[in-house]
Design a protein around this motif. Structure first.
Motif, mmCIF file in Angstrom:
data_model
loop_
_atom_site.group_PDB
_atom_site.id
_atom_site.type_symbol
_atom_site.label_atom_id
_atom_site.label_comp_id
_atom_site.label_asym_id
_atom_site.label_seq_id
_atom_site.Cartn_x
_atom_site.Cartn_y
_atom_site.Cartn_z
ATOM 1 N N MET A 34 0.816 -1.347 -0.102
ATOM 2 C CA MET A 34 -0.086 -0.035 -0.043
ATOM 3 C C MET A 34 0.894 1.275 0.000
ATOM 4 S SD MET A 34 -2.937 0.763 2.799
ATOM 5 C CE MET A 34 -3.645 2.578 2.851
ATOM 6 N N SER A 35 0.605 2.141 -1.039
ATOM 7 C CA SER A 35 1.191 3.396 -0.968
ATOM 8 C C SER A 35 1.133 4.308 0.148
ATOM 9 C CB SER A 35 0.878 4.266 -2.297
ATOM 10 O OG SER A 35 1.691 5.549 -2.328
ATOM 11 N N LEU A 40 -0.774 14.289 0.257
ATOM 12 C CA LEU A 40 0.499 14.557 1.021
ATOM 13 C C LEU A 40 1.694 15.186 0.206
ATOM 14 C CD1 LEU A 40 1.936 13.810 3.640
ATOM 15 C CD2 LEU A 40 2.657 11.847 2.591
ATOM 16 N N VAL A 41 1.822 15.118 -0.982
ATOM 17 C CA VAL A 41 2.653 15.904 -1.845
ATOM 18 C C VAL A 41 2.360 17.235 -2.035
ATOM 19 C CG1 VAL A 41 3.618 15.903 -3.981
ATOM 20 C CG2 VAL A 41 3.513 13.753 -3.260
ATOM 21 N N ARG A 42 0.957 17.427 -2.145
ATOM 22 C CA ARG A 42 0.652 18.818 -2.248
ATOM 23 C C ARG A 42 0.839 19.640 -0.882
ATOM 24 N NH1 ARG A 42 -3.385 16.403 -4.944
ATOM 25 N NH2 ARG A 42 -3.482 17.039 -7.062
ATOM 26 N N HIS A 43 0.625 18.860 0.226
ATOM 27 C CA HIS A 43 1.006 19.354 1.725
ATOM 28 C C HIS A 43 2.322 19.893 2.044
ATOM 29 C CE1 HIS A 43 0.048 20.362 5.846
ATOM 30 N NE2 HIS A 43 1.090 19.145 6.142
ATOM 31 N N LEU A 44 3.328 18.793 1.472
ATOM 32 C CA LEU A 44 4.577 19.040 1.488
ATOM 33 C C LEU A 44 5.067 20.157 0.721
ATOM 34 C CD1 LEU A 44 5.840 15.305 1.418
ATOM 35 C CD2 LEU A 44 5.847 16.729 3.396
ATOM 36 N N GLY A 45 4.437 20.522 -0.505
ATOM 37 C CA GLY A 45 4.669 21.541 -1.386
ATOM 38 C C GLY A 45 4.161 22.847 -0.636
ATOM 39 N N VAL A 46 3.298 22.798 0.158
ATOM 40 C CA VAL A 46 2.681 24.043 0.752
ATOM 41 C C VAL A 46 3.824 24.396 1.801
ATOM 42 C CG1 VAL A 46 0.854 24.891 2.044
ATOM 43 C CG2 VAL A 46 0.419 23.798 0.362
ATOM 44 N N THR A 73 4.704 12.157 -6.550
ATOM 45 C CA THR A 73 4.071 11.135 -5.889
ATOM 46 C C THR A 73 4.843 9.792 -5.956
ATOM 47 O OG1 THR A 73 2.044 12.321 -5.745
ATOM 48 C CG2 THR A 73 1.853 10.033 -5.309
ATOM 49 N N GLY A 74 4.857 9.314 -7.200
ATOM 50 C CA GLY A 74 5.594 8.118 -7.463
ATOM 51 C C GLY A 74 7.006 8.050 -7.048
ATOM 52 N N GLN A 75 8.026 9.065 -7.186
ATOM 53 C CA GLN A 75 9.238 9.039 -6.969
ATOM 54 C C GLN A 75 9.405 9.019 -5.471
ATOM 55 O OE1 GLN A 75 10.674 12.662 -8.767
ATOM 56 N NE2 GLN A 75 10.863 11.748 -10.718
ATOM 57 N N LEU A 76 8.576 9.757 -4.633
ATOM 58 C CA LEU A 76 8.384 9.707 -3.311
ATOM 59 C C LEU A 76 8.230 8.456 -2.435
ATOM 60 C CD1 LEU A 76 7.429 13.350 -2.229
ATOM 61 C CD2 LEU A 76 9.877 12.541 -2.109
ATOM 62 N N ASP A 77 7.187 7.857 -3.345
ATOM 63 C CA ASP A 77 6.843 6.523 -2.897
ATOM 64 C C ASP A 77 8.041 5.491 -2.909
ATOM 65 O OD1 ASP A 77 4.924 4.900 -1.764
ATOM 66 O OD2 ASP A 77 4.404 4.072 -3.642
ATOM 67 N N ILE A 82 11.146 6.103 -3.082
ATOM 68 C CA ILE A 82 12.165 6.438 -1.973
ATOM 69 C C ILE A 82 11.801 5.764 -0.677
ATOM 70 C CG2 ILE A 82 13.015 8.238 -0.575
ATOM 71 C CD1 ILE A 82 12.976 9.912 -3.261
ATOM 72 N N VAL A 83 10.501 6.170 -0.300
ATOM 73 C CA VAL A 83 10.004 5.586 1.049
ATOM 74 C C VAL A 83 9.979 4.108 1.170
ATOM 75 C CG1 VAL A 83 8.016 5.095 2.377
ATOM 76 C CG2 VAL A 83 8.535 7.483 1.669
ATOM 77 N N ASP A 84 9.822 3.212 -0.197
ATOM 78 C CA ASP A 84 9.939 1.832 -0.207
ATOM 79 C C ASP A 84 11.455 1.259 -0.012
ATOM 80 O OD1 ASP A 84 7.242 1.755 -0.466
ATOM 81 O OD2 ASP A 84 7.189 1.475 -2.502
ATOM 82 N N ASN A 85 11.989 1.941 -0.742
ATOM 83 C CA ASN A 85 13.656 1.650 -0.707
ATOM 84 C C ASN A 85 14.106 1.614 0.721
ATOM 85 O OD1 ASN A 85 13.975 0.538 -3.272
ATOM 86 N ND2 ASN A 85 14.207 2.987 -4.080
ATOM 87 N N ILE A 86 13.726 2.802 1.428
ATOM 88 C CA ILE A 86 14.202 3.117 2.807
ATOM 89 C C ILE A 86 13.697 2.038 3.661
ATOM 90 C CG2 ILE A 86 13.942 4.433 4.729
ATOM 91 C CD1 ILE A 86 14.306 6.677 2.709
#
Length: 99
Positions: free
Chosen positions: A1-2, A8-14, A29-33, A35-39
């Motif tokens: 699950m993502s 969340l990306v829009r909120h981080l942008g704000v 959204t895809g790139q950050l997801d 990164i989180v999966d790899n971590i």
């Protein structure tokens, strides 16, 4: 699950005071997801019996010893100079100065 959603990306942008287009939100959204999966994968592998490393191969200082070389004499330095006077290189005047 993502874990990363477009909201969340829009909120981080704000929070970062970055104005993001819908295309950028979708891409990030895809790139950050990813990164989180790899971590998360690394966190599952990192166990107390595996020492933390900053480099896969042990490093050591590769610098040579600091030794003063044999210096050239003034005559050796000037032997191939096109023009020399008083143990110095003689060069053309610059900055409009006349000789």
């Amino acid at each position: 699950m993502s874990e990363i959603t477009p909201d969340l990306v829009r909120h981080l942008g704000v929070l970062a005071r970055i104005q993001l287009s819908d295309e950028e939100v979708g891409r990030l959204t895809g790139q950050l997801d990813a990164i989180v999966d790899n971590i998360a994968k690394v966190s599952r592998v990192a166990t107390p019996d595996v020492p933390a490393t900053s480099h896969p191969i042990p490093l050591q200082n590769v610098f040579r010893a600091d030794e003063a070389p044999v210096a050239l004499t003034v005559a050796q330095v000037l032997q191939n100079a096109p023009d020399a006077t008083d143990d110095r290189f003689r060069v053309s005047a610059i900055l409009g100065e006349e000789q």
